[in-house]
Design an enzyme around this catalytic site. Structure first.
Site, mmCIF file in Angstrom:
data_model
loop_
_atom_site.group_PDB
_atom_site.id
_atom_site.type_symbol
_atom_site.label_atom_id
_atom_site.label_comp_id
_atom_site.label_asym_id
_atom_site.label_seq_id
_atom_site.Cartn_x
_atom_site.Cartn_y
_atom_site.Cartn_z
ATOM 1 N N ASP A 13 67.756 -26.413 16.315
ATOM 2 C CA ASP A 13 68.598 -26.139 15.141
ATOM 3 C C ASP A 13 67.673 -25.370 14.298
ATOM 4 O OD1 ASP A 13 69.673 -25.801 12.765
ATOM 5 O OD2 ASP A 13 70.791 -27.658 12.827
ATOM 6 N N CYS A 33 75.309 -32.911 4.374
ATOM 7 C CA CYS A 33 75.659 -33.141 5.656
ATOM 8 C C CYS A 33 74.754 -33.930 6.523
ATOM 9 C CB CYS A 33 76.076 -31.663 6.077
ATOM 10 S SG CYS A 33 77.457 -30.899 5.539
ATOM 11 N N HIS A 79 71.419 -32.506 10.853
ATOM 12 C CA HIS A 79 72.765 -32.059 10.079
ATOM 13 C C HIS A 79 73.738 -32.583 10.891
ATOM 14 C CE1 HIS A 79 75.711 -29.127 8.664
ATOM 15 N NE2 HIS A 79 74.886 -29.026 7.740
ATOM 16 N N LYS A 126 72.713 -17.828 6.025
ATOM 17 C CA LYS A 126 71.448 -18.373 5.355
ATOM 18 C C LYS A 126 70.217 -17.355 5.371
ATOM 19 C CE LYS A 126 72.944 -23.038 7.050
ATOM 20 N NZ LYS A 126 73.471 -23.680 5.634
ATOM 21 N N GLN A 169 67.277 -23.702 9.203
ATOM 22 C CA GLN A 169 66.692 -23.698 7.813
ATOM 23 C C GLN A 169 65.342 -23.063 8.156
ATOM 24 O OE1 GLN A 169 67.937 -24.304 4.916
ATOM 25 N NE2 GLN A 169 69.828 -25.135 5.359
HETATM 26 N N1 PLP Z 1 71.904 -26.987 10.616
HETATM 27 C C1 PLP Z 1 71.186 -27.061 9.548
HETATM 28 C C2 PLP Z 1 69.793 -27.834 9.297
HETATM 29 C C3 PLP Z 1 71.964 -26.929 8.386
HETATM 30 O O1 PLP Z 1 71.160 -27.009 7.033
HETATM 31 C C4 PLP Z 1 72.951 -26.165 8.396
HETATM 32 C C5 PLP Z 1 73.634 -25.808 7.063
HETATM 33 O O2 PLP Z 1 73.443 -26.033 5.940
HETATM 34 C C6 PLP Z 1 73.770 -26.092 9.684
HETATM 35 C C7 PLP Z 1 73.129 -26.729 10.556
HETATM 36 C C8 PLP Z 1 75.101 -25.813 9.692
HETATM 37 O O3 PLP Z 1 74.970 -24.414 9.645
HETATM 38 P P1 PLP Z 1 76.490 -23.227 9.544
HETATM 39 O O4 PLP Z 1 77.449 -24.315 8.467
HETATM 40 O O5 PLP Z 1 76.035 -22.172 8.666
HETATM 41 O O6 PLP Z 1 77.044 -23.385 10.864
#
Ligand code: PLP
Length: 421
Positions: free
Chosen positions: A212, A380, A135, A238, A215
Site C-alpha cells: 500500500d 482510518c 489503514h 494524494k 503515503q
Molecule cells: N492506505 C493508506 C496508507 C492511506 O493513507 C489511505 C488514505 O488515507 C488509503 C490507503 C486509502 O486511500 P483512498 O481513500 O485514496 O483509496
C-alpha cells in the site's frame, strides 16, 4: 551534526514558492479571515494549476469516450489516456504498461487484489499477513474475503516506538500463507517500513507481496522493480492529482493469473450468452468507462513532481518534518506518536497543568478557527489506535508547498489553544 541542526533552522522556502505560491491557487484562500495553513496532505493534497488546466482542457477541447470511437476526439482522448498510463509506468518504473491498471484509488486497487487473488489463489484456511499499522483499506478487504472464503488474517504487531516488529514478522509465515499486504508508510505514525527487506523475506517463503503505497508515492521515489513487489497500490489525489483515479501495479505473471474484478464494457474479448472471453491486460481489469479525464490529470501531476525531482521532495520534506518535530516537542504536554522525523506527525496534547489530553477533535476544531487545517480522529486505523491505547490523534501532514512558516503557525496555534484549556 551541529552544522546540520543549524542549517535546519534556516528559513525553508517551499519547493513551490511559499504559502499561496503561484502553482497552487487554493493556498491563497483565507479561512475565517486568516491565511490558509493546509496541513492535511495525508488525506488529500491540493492541486497545482497545471493539473487544473489539464482537466479543464480535456473537457474544453478533447472529451470523448476512450477505446470506443473511430472519430477524432475519441482517438485523441484514447491517446492521452494511454500516454497517462505510460507516464505512470515510467514514474514507478514498471516493466510494461500492461502492468498498470487504472482504478479509483488505493482502496479500489486493494479490493481488486483481495477479490481476484482471493478467488483464484486462496482456499479456506489459507492466510494473509497484514500489520497492526494498516489503514482500514488494507484490513477490511481481507475481512470481506474472510467472510467469503474463511481465510485467516495474521497481524504483525508494532513495537512501542511505532515500528513493525521485525522479530515477530518471520514467525507469522506458515505453509498456508498466500499473501503479505503491508503499508509502505504509515498514515498515522509516518513510519517508513523496510518494505524491500520484507518483500525479500516473503519471497524466501514463496509468498507474494502487496504494498500500500498511498503515503509513500507522494513523498519519495518508488521503484516497483527495485522493490520487487508483486502488487502496489496508490491514489492520484494524494500526489497532487485529481480525485477518482488511482493505480494498481501488478506483475504481469500475477495479473494474467487473476480473474476479472468487474464485468462490463471494454474488459471483454467476445460476448455471447454461451461464452464470454476477456480482454488482454490491462483492459481485463478496467470494466466500463474509465476516468480518462482524471488519468490525464494524474499524468500531469506526476510530471509536475518528477520535474521537481522525488529525491529533492523527499529531502525537503524530511527537513520540514524535522523542523516541525523539534518545534512541536518544545510545547509542554506534547506527545508525538511514531518515529521522527517524518512529513506525517500525529500527536496529542495535555491541557495546561493537566495530565489528560485535550480531545483531538477540540484541538483540531480550534486550530481550524485559526485557519490551520489538520486531521483529527482515528485516521482510518482503528486497530492501531487500540494498540496505542487512544481514541485518536491530531495529525499534521506536510507537502512540498508547506513551509517553516506553516510549522510556526501550527506551533503558535497549539500554544494558543493550550492556554485556553
Ligand atoms: N492506505 C493508506 C496508507 C492511506 O493513507 C489511505 C488514505 O488515507 C488509503 C490507503 C486509502 O486511500 P483512498 O481513500 O485514496 O483509496
Amino acid at each position: 551534526m551541529k552544522q546540520d541542526i543549524e542549517s535546519l533552522r534556516q528559513p525553508l522556502p517551499s519547493l513551490t514558492g511559499g504559502v499561496g505560491g503561484g502553482s497552487f491557487p487554493i493556498l491563497s484562500r483565507q479561512i475565517y479571515g486568516k491565511p490558509l495553513v493546509y496541513l492535511d496532505n495525508g488525506a488529500t493534497t491540493q492541486k497545482p494549476q497545471c493539473v487544473i488546466d489539464a482537466i479543464t482542457d480535456e473537457y474544453l477541447n478533447v472529451n470523448a469516450n476512450v477505446h470506443r470511437g473511430v472519430h477524432y476526439l475519441s482517438q485523441e482522448a484514447t491517446r492521452l489516456y494511454e500516454e497517462a498510463r505510460e507516464t505512470v509506468r515510467a514514474f514507478i518504473n514498471a516493466r510494461s504498461t500492461t502492468e498498470i491498471i487504472f482504478t479509483r484509488g488505493t482502496t479500489e486497487s486493494i479490493n481488486l487484489v483481495a477479490a481476484t487473488f482471493g478467488q483464484a489463489c486462496m482456499q479456506a484456511g489459507d492466510e494473509v499477513i497484514v500489520t497492526e499499522m494498516e489503514h482500514h483499506s488494507n484490513i477490511v478487504p481481507w475481512q470481506l474475503l474472510q467472510l467469503r472464503k474463511d481465510i485467516k488474517i495474521r497481524v504483525c504487531p508494532i513495537t512501542d516506538d511505532g515500528r513493525l516488529d521485525l522479530d515477530v514478522l518471520p514467525t507469522l509465515f506458515s505453509p498456508n500463507t498466500k499473501l503479505l499486504a503491508c503499508t509502505h508508510v504509515s498514515n498515522v505514525l509516518g513510519t517508513v517500513n523496510p518494505v524491500k527487506d520484507i518483500i525479500a523475506m516473503a519471497h524466501a517463503h514463496g509468498v507474494p507481496v502487496l504494498i500500500d503505497a498511498a503515503q509513500s508515492v507522494p513523498h519519495m521515489a518508488v521503484d516497483v522493480q527495485a522493490l520487487d513487489c508483486d502488487f502496489l497500490a496508490f491514489s492520484g489525489h494524494k500526489v497532487y492529482g485529481p480525485t477518482g483515479i488511482g493505480v494498481l501495479y501488478g506483475k504481469e505473471q500475477w495479473l494474467e493469473k487473476l480473474p476479472p474484478y468487474m464485468g462490463g464494457g471494454e474488459m471483454i474479448g467476445k460476448v455471447s450468452f454461451e461464452r464470454t472471453t476477456f480482454n488482454v491486460l490491462p483492459y481485463k481489469f478496467e470494466a466500463g468507462t474509465p476516468d480518462y479525464v482524471a488519468a490525464r490529470g494524474l499524468a500531469v501531476a506526476l510530471d509536475f513532481v518528477s520535474g521537481i525531482g522525488m529525491g529533492k521532495i523527499a529531502e525537503y520534506e524530511h527537513e520540514l518534518g524535522t523542523y516541525a518535530y523539534e518545534q512541536l516537542m518544545q510545547i509542554e504536554g506534547m506527545h508525538i506518536y511514531g518515529p521522527a522525523p517524518s512529513p506525517v506527525i500525529s500527536f496529542n496534547l495535555a491541557a495546561e497543568g493537566g495530565a489528560a489530553f485535550i480531545h483531538h477533535l477540540d484541538l483540531g476544531t480550534l486550530l481550524d478557527r485559526l485557519g490551520i487545517a489538520v486531521r483529527t480522529g482515528h485516521h482510518c486505523a482503528e486497530p492501531l489506535m487500540h494498540r496505542l491505547g487512544i481514541e485518536g490523534t491530531v495529525r499534521a501532514s506536510f507537502a512540498l508547498y508547506n513551509t517553516k512558516e506553516d510549522v510556526d503557525a501550527l506551533v503558535a496555534g497549539i500554544d494558543r489553544v493550550r492556554k485556553m484549556f
